[in-house]
Write a protein that holds these residues in place. Structure first.
Motif, PDB file in Angstrom:
ATOM      1  N   ARG A   1      18.359 -15.742 -52.527  1.00  0.00           N
ATOM      2  CA  ARG A   1      19.760 -16.228 -52.463  1.00  0.00           C
ATOM      3  C   ARG A   1      20.622 -15.570 -51.568  1.00  0.00           C
ATOM      4  O   ARG A   1      21.146 -16.169 -50.771  1.00  0.00           O
ATOM      5  N   ILE A   2      20.448 -14.608 -51.404  1.00  0.00           N
ATOM      6  CA  ILE A   2      22.037 -13.659 -51.504  1.00  0.00           C
ATOM      7  C   ILE A   2      20.909 -13.350 -48.974  1.00  0.00           C
ATOM      8  O   ILE A   2      21.693 -12.997 -48.183  1.00  0.00           O
TER       9      ILE A   2
ATOM     10  N   LYS B   1      17.634 -13.716 -56.937  1.00  0.00           N
ATOM     11  CA  LYS B   1      18.851 -13.720 -56.624  1.00  0.00           C
ATOM     12  C   LYS B   1      19.660 -13.057 -54.963  1.00  0.00           C
ATOM     13  O   LYS B   1      19.674 -13.227 -54.304  1.00  0.00           O
TER      14      LYS B   1
ATOM     15  N   VAL C   1      35.860  -7.071 -51.712  1.00  0.00           N
ATOM     16  CA  VAL C   1      35.861  -7.757 -52.421  1.00  0.00           C
ATOM     17  C   VAL C   1      34.480  -7.248 -53.094  1.00  0.00           C
ATOM     18  O   VAL C   1      33.849  -8.053 -54.452  1.00  0.00           O
ATOM     19  N   GLY C   2      33.619  -6.372 -52.221  1.00  0.00           N
ATOM     20  CA  GLY C   2      33.541  -5.603 -53.815  1.00  0.00           C
ATOM     21  C   GLY C   2      31.777  -6.297 -53.254  1.00  0.00           C
ATOM     22  O   GLY C   2      30.781  -5.719 -53.535  1.00  0.00           O
ATOM     23  N   ALA C   3      31.353  -6.082 -52.022  1.00  0.00           N
ATOM     24  CA  ALA C   3      30.398  -6.641 -50.962  1.00  0.00           C
ATOM     25  C   ALA C   3      29.969  -4.520 -50.928  1.00  0.00           C
ATOM     26  O   ALA C   3      30.500  -3.432 -50.288  1.00  0.00           O
ATOM     27  N   SER C   4      28.815  -4.626 -51.417  1.00  0.00           N
ATOM     28  CA  SER C   4      27.779  -2.871 -51.117  1.00  0.00           C
ATOM     29  C   SER C   4      27.961  -2.785 -49.281  1.00  0.00           C
ATOM     30  O   SER C   4      27.699  -3.835 -48.394  1.00  0.00           O
ATOM     31  N   ASN C   5      27.440  -1.405 -49.057  1.00  0.00           N
ATOM     32  CA  ASN C   5      27.682  -1.436 -47.757  1.00  0.00           C
ATOM     33  C   ASN C   5      26.517  -2.456 -47.314  1.00  0.00           C
ATOM     34  O   ASN C   5      26.086  -3.084 -46.392  1.00  0.00           O
TER      35      ASN C   5
ATOM     36  N   ASN D   1      25.044  -5.096 -47.778  1.00  0.00           N
ATOM     37  CA  ASN D   1      25.793  -6.278 -47.814  1.00  0.00           C
ATOM     38  C   ASN D   1      25.988  -6.749 -46.777  1.00  0.00           C
ATOM     39  O   ASN D   1      26.197  -7.856 -46.393  1.00  0.00           O
TER      40      ASN D   1
ATOM     41  N   GLU E   1      37.250  -8.783 -41.190  1.00  0.00           N
ATOM     42  CA  GLU E   1      36.058  -9.536 -41.827  1.00  0.00           C
ATOM     43  C   GLU E   1      35.350  -8.435 -42.468  1.00  0.00           C
ATOM     44  O   GLU E   1      34.930  -7.974 -43.313  1.00  0.00           O
TER      45      GLU E   1
ATOM     46  N   ARG F   1      21.839 -16.200 -47.868  1.00  0.00           N
ATOM     47  CA  ARG F   1      22.716 -16.699 -47.186  1.00  0.00           C
ATOM     48  C   ARG F   1      22.697 -16.057 -45.812  1.00  0.00           C
ATOM     49  O   ARG F   1      24.059 -16.203 -45.251  1.00  0.00           O
TER      50      ARG F   1
ATOM     51  N   MET G   1      35.296  -7.923 -47.007  1.00  0.00           N
ATOM     52  CA  MET G   1      34.044  -7.609 -47.213  1.00  0.00           C
ATOM     53  C   MET G   1      34.360  -6.323 -48.867  1.00  0.00           C
ATOM     54  O   MET G   1      33.300  -6.445 -49.999  1.00  0.00           O
ATOM     55  N   ARG G   2      34.300  -5.413 -47.497  1.00  0.00           N
ATOM     56  CA  ARG G   2      34.370  -4.167 -48.132  1.00  0.00           C
ATOM     57  C   ARG G   2      35.731  -4.063 -49.587  1.00  0.00           C
ATOM     58  O   ARG G   2      35.049  -3.797 -50.926  1.00  0.00           O
TER      59      ARG G   2
ATOM     60  N   ARG H   1      22.122 -17.462 -43.361  1.00  0.00           N
ATOM     61  CA  ARG H   1      22.812 -18.794 -43.027  1.00  0.00           C
ATOM     62  C   ARG H   1      24.216 -18.457 -41.930  1.00  0.00           C
ATOM     63  O   ARG H   1      24.204 -18.922 -41.333  1.00  0.00           O
TER      64      ARG H   1
ATOM     65  N   ARG I   1      30.595 -19.197 -34.519  1.00  0.00           N
ATOM     66  CA  ARG I   1      32.247 -18.924 -34.381  1.00  0.00           C
ATOM     67  C   ARG I   1      33.106 -18.581 -33.852  1.00  0.00           C
ATOM     68  O   ARG I   1      33.544 -18.354 -32.950  1.00  0.00           O
TER      69      ARG I   1
END
Lengths: 231, 299
Positions: free
Chosen positions: B5-6, B2, B211-215, B217, B204, B9, B208-209, B12, B20
């Motif tokens: 994978r994180i 896991k 949708v539950g991304a940790s700091n 993250n 952004e 990502r 992120m915050r 990437r 962008r």
């Protein structure tokens, strides 16, 4: 069972303005609740405290077993993972496609590509946007953008969906489409709390309605008992 | 799994974000390019001045002239005493005949004059030629040697040496201060440019915050992005350093104006310097991103 329990909550902002006075409120699991009231009555403050964008000055707020007031800044994500939030201005990433906007919410959890794909497609199907996954937000109508935002909010399967004026920027027909999507989601078991100014929607939906006035609960209408009263 | 994978990502996404947000990325990269070129030039200068200074310092010799009627035994005594001093790098003994023949070899005029000298007519003196480890303490050593018996005169170009030492010290300190100041300025300049980049992506971070991304993250992709910007920004300065310095070194045949001033050989110097530039770029990029994103994670 109570999903949300609010006890003696008071919120005073740093500039001295009191937004919420001694509030008590319970919301059951699976409920669909509207929060209405005039501008400045404390609606936004109330829901911001639910997803811990604001902290109560005193009192207790329990959401899904988490004591929100005691939650440290670094642990807020644990609460957010149980909650979906939808806003009036959609808050989509402009440079990401519909698919990416929704998948974004899952990628932070470290799911595999296949898991993400199946969940995203399923939820986009639910909101009726399966054929637009490669579009960018600026290629969509307002209603479609809001549906992307809803898809993103529910893709994790949250227990609670908080909607802050989700139809504020949409025309009547589109608003009803969004409400149908929300109703659909509610039927699948997600509790929904929605802040709105739109009396027509509130009347048509026949749900529990909480009327706020100057930081206090003025009236709590049982399901289907709300009639046209001034908001 | 896991975690990988994180992490995958995140890497990437940081590549994607660089492209962008292309115009802002170019702004950050240009900023890094310009400052790293200046840093590179100042490191080249500092290093060469230091190199030149140490070469000159190595050449400074104390010449100890011994008394004319000195015996072999007394010479040994002086040698023992020199040997017992601290701060001595090396020394050689040259008797007057050796010096005479050295001088005769070096010039026809000397040869014609000195050729007729017999040993007891030779006005030159036997000498010890002493090199010290720390040139700043050369005075001390010379003074001590002066006190020895049978030592007549001690010469080491006192005035010239003193001036050189002062000049080198000043140049060294100034150039080190400039390099450090430049690095600090670069770090903040880049940090501020990245801050603008990140400020434009406040939304952004907010999402992120939500949708539950940790700091952590949220921070990691931005820090990777800073790393990437730093690495990309160091490419041009590295190319300029490698080709520029090698060409410069070749053009001057490794010496500036006179054989006395030697340049630092291009290899491996340019490669070390490139590595330093890459590291500065990466560190400064990461630091800048971290500093900038941290601000947006507080409620």
């Amino acid at each position: 069972m109570d999903l949300i329990r609010i006890r003696n909550v008071k919120k005073v902002y740093k500039n001295g303005v009191t937004a919420i006075y001694d509030m008590n409120l319970d919301i059951q699991k699976g409920d669909f609740v509207f929060i209405i009231g005039a501008t400045g009555c404390g609606k936004s403050t109330l829901i911001k405290m639910l997803y811990r964008e604001e902290k109560p000055t005193s009192g207790k707020i329990i959401v899904g077993g988490i004591d929100v007031a005691k939650l440290r800044n670094g642990k807020v994500y644990k609460l957010r993972r149980k909650i979906g939030v939808v806003f009036q201005d959609f808050k989509l990433l402009p440079r990401a496609t519909v698919y990416e906007n929704v998948a974004f919410a899952l990628e932070v959890f470290g799911l595999t590509k296949a898991e993400i794909h199946s969940k995203v497609i399923k939820v986009l199907d639910l909101v009726g946007l399966k054929n637009k996954i490669k579009n960018y937000p600026n290629q969509l109508s307002g209603g479609e953008q809001q549906r992307v935002a809803i898809a993103r909010a529910i893709v994790n399967g949250p227990k609670l969906l908080i909607c802050d004026e989700p139809t504020g920027n949409l025309d009547e027909n589109t608003s009803m489409e969004i409400m149908n999507v929300l109703e659909e989601i509610n039927k699948l078991g997600t509790t929904i709390i929605m802040v709105t100014h739109d009396k027509e929607i509130v009347k048509k939906m026949k749900k529990r309605v909480i009327l706020l006035d100057a930081g206090r609960i003025l009236k709590d209408y049982e399901k289907g008992t709300y009639k046209d009263e001034s908001i | 799994m896991k975690v990988f994978r994180i992490l995958g990502r995140n890497i990437r996404d940081s590549f994607k974000n660089v492209f962008r947000n292309f115009s802002l990325s170019i702004a950050s990269i240009s900023c890094i390019v310009i400052t790293l070129i200046v840093v590179s030039i100042s490191i080249v200068l500092t290093y060469n001045v230091n190199n030149f200074a140490s070469l000159v310092e190595k050449d400074v010799t104390i010449v100890v002239f011994l008394k004319n009627d000195i015996t072999d035994l007394e010479i040994d005594e002086v040698e023992d005493k020199i040997n017992s001093l601290s701060n001595i790098d090396s020394y050689v003994f040259k008797d007057k005949m050796e010096i005479t023949s050295d001088m005769m070899e070096s010039s026809e005029v000397y040869k014609s004059i000195m050729g007729n000298w017999k040993e007891d007519e030779n006005p030159l003196r036997d000498t010890f030629q002493v090199k010290v480890t720390d040139i700043k303490l050369i005075d001390d050593v010379a003074d001590k040697i002066k006190q020895f018996d049978n030592v007549e005169v001690v010469k080491y170009g006192e005035e010239m040496v003193k001036q050189l030492i002062t000049v080198f010290e000043v140049v060294k300190n100034i150039s080190i201060a400039i390099v450090i100041a430049l690095m600090v300025v670069t770090a903040f300049l880049i940090s501020n440019t990245i801050k603008i980049t990140i400020h434009s992506r406040k939304r952004e971070i907010e999402i992120m915050r939500l949708v539950g991304a940790s700091n952590l993250n949220i921070k990691i992709p931005f820090i990777f992005e800073g790393l990437l910007l730093g690495a990309l920004g160091s490419v041009i300065p590295i190319i300029i350093t490698i080709y520029g310095y090698t060409a410069l070194y070749g053009h001057f045949n490794g010496q500036l104006f006179s054989p006395f001033i030697k340049l630092v050989p291009a290899t491996p110097f340019v490669y070390y310097l490139s590595l330093i530039l890459l590291c500065i770029g990466i560190l400064v990029g990461m630091f800048g991103s971290w500093r900038a994103v941290r601000k947006h994670l507080k409620i």
